[in-house]
Design a protein around this motif. Structure first.
Motif, PDB file in Angstrom:
ATOM      1  N   ASN A  50     -37.316  43.994 -12.264  1.00  0.00           N
ATOM      2  CA  ASN A  50     -37.975  43.345 -11.139  1.00  0.00           C
ATOM      3  C   ASN A  50     -37.550  43.975  -9.762  1.00  0.00           C
ATOM      4  N   GLY A  51     -38.365  43.989  -8.918  1.00  0.00           N
ATOM      5  CA  GLY A  51     -37.887  44.463  -7.584  1.00  0.00           C
ATOM      6  C   GLY A  51     -39.011  44.467  -6.769  1.00  0.00           C
ATOM      7  N   PHE A  52     -38.842  44.768  -5.419  1.00  0.00           N
ATOM      8  CA  PHE A  52     -39.862  44.683  -4.216  1.00  0.00           C
ATOM      9  C   PHE A  52     -39.883  46.149  -3.824  1.00  0.00           C
ATOM     10  N   VAL A  53     -41.034  46.375  -2.792  1.00  0.00           N
ATOM     11  CA  VAL A  53     -41.160  47.527  -2.124  1.00  0.00           C
ATOM     12  C   VAL A  53     -41.690  46.916  -0.942  1.00  0.00           C
ATOM     13  N   TYR A  54     -41.250  47.403   0.119  1.00  0.00           N
ATOM     14  CA  TYR A  54     -41.944  47.100   1.704  1.00  0.00           C
ATOM     15  C   TYR A  54     -43.119  47.760   1.805  1.00  0.00           C
ATOM     16  N   ALA A  55     -44.151  46.675   2.125  1.00  0.00           N
ATOM     17  CA  ALA A  55     -45.631  47.289   2.275  1.00  0.00           C
ATOM     18  C   ALA A  55     -46.207  46.600   3.434  1.00  0.00           C
ATOM     19  N   GLY A  56     -45.465  46.041   4.297  1.00  0.00           N
ATOM     20  CA  GLY A  56     -45.658  45.353   5.540  1.00  0.00           C
ATOM     21  C   GLY A  56     -46.350  46.048   6.346  1.00  0.00           C
ATOM     22  N   GLY A  57     -46.329  47.647   6.432  1.00  0.00           N
ATOM     23  CA  GLY A  57     -47.279  48.159   7.400  1.00  0.00           C
ATOM     24  C   GLY A  57     -48.339  49.012   6.647  1.00  0.00           C
ATOM     25  N   ALA A  76     -46.162  53.949 -13.112  1.00  0.00           N
ATOM     26  CA  ALA A  76     -45.309  55.110 -12.376  1.00  0.00           C
ATOM     27  C   ALA A  76     -46.370  55.541 -11.247  1.00  0.00           C
ATOM     28  N   GLN A  77     -47.620  55.627 -11.457  1.00  0.00           N
ATOM     29  CA  GLN A  77     -48.532  56.116 -10.667  1.00  0.00           C
ATOM     30  C   GLN A  77     -48.358  55.088  -9.286  1.00  0.00           C
ATOM     31  N   ALA A  78     -48.694  53.952  -9.633  1.00  0.00           N
ATOM     32  CA  ALA A  78     -48.744  52.801  -8.380  1.00  0.00           C
ATOM     33  C   ALA A  78     -47.195  52.712  -7.799  1.00  0.00           C
ATOM     34  N   LEU A  79     -46.112  52.977  -8.536  1.00  0.00           N
ATOM     35  CA  LEU A  79     -44.988  52.692  -7.843  1.00  0.00           C
ATOM     36  C   LEU A  79     -44.726  54.174  -7.010  1.00  0.00           C
ATOM     37  N   ARG A  80     -45.062  55.202  -7.366  1.00  0.00           N
ATOM     38  CA  ARG A  80     -44.852  56.391  -6.541  1.00  0.00           C
ATOM     39  C   ARG A  80     -45.957  56.196  -5.202  1.00  0.00           C
ATOM     40  N   SER A  81     -47.080  55.629  -5.565  1.00  0.00           N
ATOM     41  CA  SER A  81     -48.089  55.625  -4.430  1.00  0.00           C
ATOM     42  C   SER A  81     -47.442  54.649  -3.308  1.00  0.00           C
ATOM     43  N   ILE A  82     -46.976  53.623  -3.654  1.00  0.00           N
ATOM     44  CA  ILE A  82     -46.437  52.311  -2.879  1.00  0.00           C
ATOM     45  C   ILE A  82     -45.212  52.920  -2.092  1.00  0.00           C
ATOM     46  N   ILE A  83     -44.553  53.398  -2.651  1.00  0.00           N
ATOM     47  CA  ILE A  83     -43.359  53.839  -2.109  1.00  0.00           C
ATOM     48  C   ILE A  83     -43.543  55.019  -1.044  1.00  0.00           C
ATOM     49  N   GLN A  84     -44.442  56.058  -1.503  1.00  0.00           N
ATOM     50  CA  GLN A  84     -44.743  57.058  -0.482  1.00  0.00           C
ATOM     51  C   GLN A  84     -45.516  56.494   0.675  1.00  0.00           C
ATOM     52  N   GLN A  85     -46.485  55.334   0.553  1.00  0.00           N
ATOM     53  CA  GLN A  85     -47.007  54.675   1.654  1.00  0.00           C
ATOM     54  C   GLN A  85     -45.998  53.954   2.609  1.00  0.00           C
ATOM     55  N   SER A  86     -44.928  53.486   1.925  1.00  0.00           N
ATOM     56  CA  SER A  86     -43.970  52.539   2.577  1.00  0.00           C
ATOM     57  C   SER A  86     -43.166  53.737   3.526  1.00  0.00           C
ATOM     58  N   ILE A  87     -42.777  54.818   2.954  1.00  0.00           N
ATOM     59  CA  ILE A  87     -42.082  55.626   3.788  1.00  0.00           C
ATOM     60  C   ILE A  87     -42.948  56.217   4.737  1.00  0.00           C
ATOM     61  N   ASP A  88     -44.157  56.476   4.526  1.00  0.00           N
ATOM     62  CA  ASP A  88     -44.980  56.922   5.604  1.00  0.00           C
ATOM     63  C   ASP A  88     -45.493  56.032   6.705  1.00  0.00           C
ATOM     64  N   SER A  89     -45.541  54.624   6.458  1.00  0.00           N
ATOM     65  CA  SER A  89     -45.544  53.630   7.488  1.00  0.00           C
ATOM     66  C   SER A  89     -44.444  53.446   8.416  1.00  0.00           C
ATOM     67  N   LEU A  90     -42.845  53.637   7.850  1.00  0.00           N
ATOM     68  CA  LEU A  90     -42.113  53.567   8.432  1.00  0.00           C
ATOM     69  C   LEU A  90     -41.622  54.829   9.270  1.00  0.00           C
ATOM     70  N   GLY A  91     -42.344  56.084   8.950  1.00  0.00           N
ATOM     71  CA  GLY A  91     -42.030  57.463   9.773  1.00  0.00           C
ATOM     72  C   GLY A  91     -42.721  57.777  10.705  1.00  0.00           C
TER      73      GLY A  91
END
Length: 151
Positions: A50-57, A76-91
């Protein structure tokens, strides 16, 4: 469902994230180069998977009140996608995420440009700043009151 180790391996592919071990075997991953106060991308990844990824942005992800999405059942694909989108939203700054550049004209063919900037919206006449506004709506209302309409 991916195991803890599989999720961990995927998350560690993102070199821009910094691992922080927390209590009960859980792990957080921070994006130190965030342009915002928010830096945690992966929150409380637990050995049970279990865990969470920030997707507020990020659009199209239902989040909790902290902007988090539960990743327990992600592949795996969904996890990579949401992490990349999270990084992009914060960067990216708001102007980079959602750029606005519009030309507005009045009946005398005078032009003003409405632009999104980091702190809000600005109206320019050539290089001359005419006004700054907190929202697009405020800037558009100003332009309408001054007799301008959007092209």
């Amino acid at each position: 469902m991916l195991s803890f180790d599989e999720k961990l391996a995927i998350i560690e592919e993102f070199e821009e994230l910094t691992r922080n071990d927390i209590s009960m075997g859980r792990v957080n991953f921070h994006f130190e180069d965030s342009l915002y106060d928010k830096q945690i991308v992966v929150y409380r990844l637990h050995p049970n998977g279990n865990g969470f990824v920030y997707a507020g942005g990020i659009e199209d992800y239902p989040t909790d009140d902290k902007g988090m999405v539960n990743i327990r059942a992600f592949n795996a694909q969904a996890l990579r996608s949401i992490i990349q989108q999270s990084i992009d939203s914060l960067g990216l700054s708001p102007a980079e995420k959602d750029p606005v550049m519009e030309e507005w004209l009045n009946e005398n063919d005078q032009a003003l440009v409405l632009m999104r900037e980091d702190d809000g919206y600005a109206v320019y006449a050539d290089d001359q700043l005419e006004g700054t506004f907190n929202s697009y709506e405020e800037a558009a209302e100003f332009l309408k009151q001054e007799g301008f309409s959007r092209l």
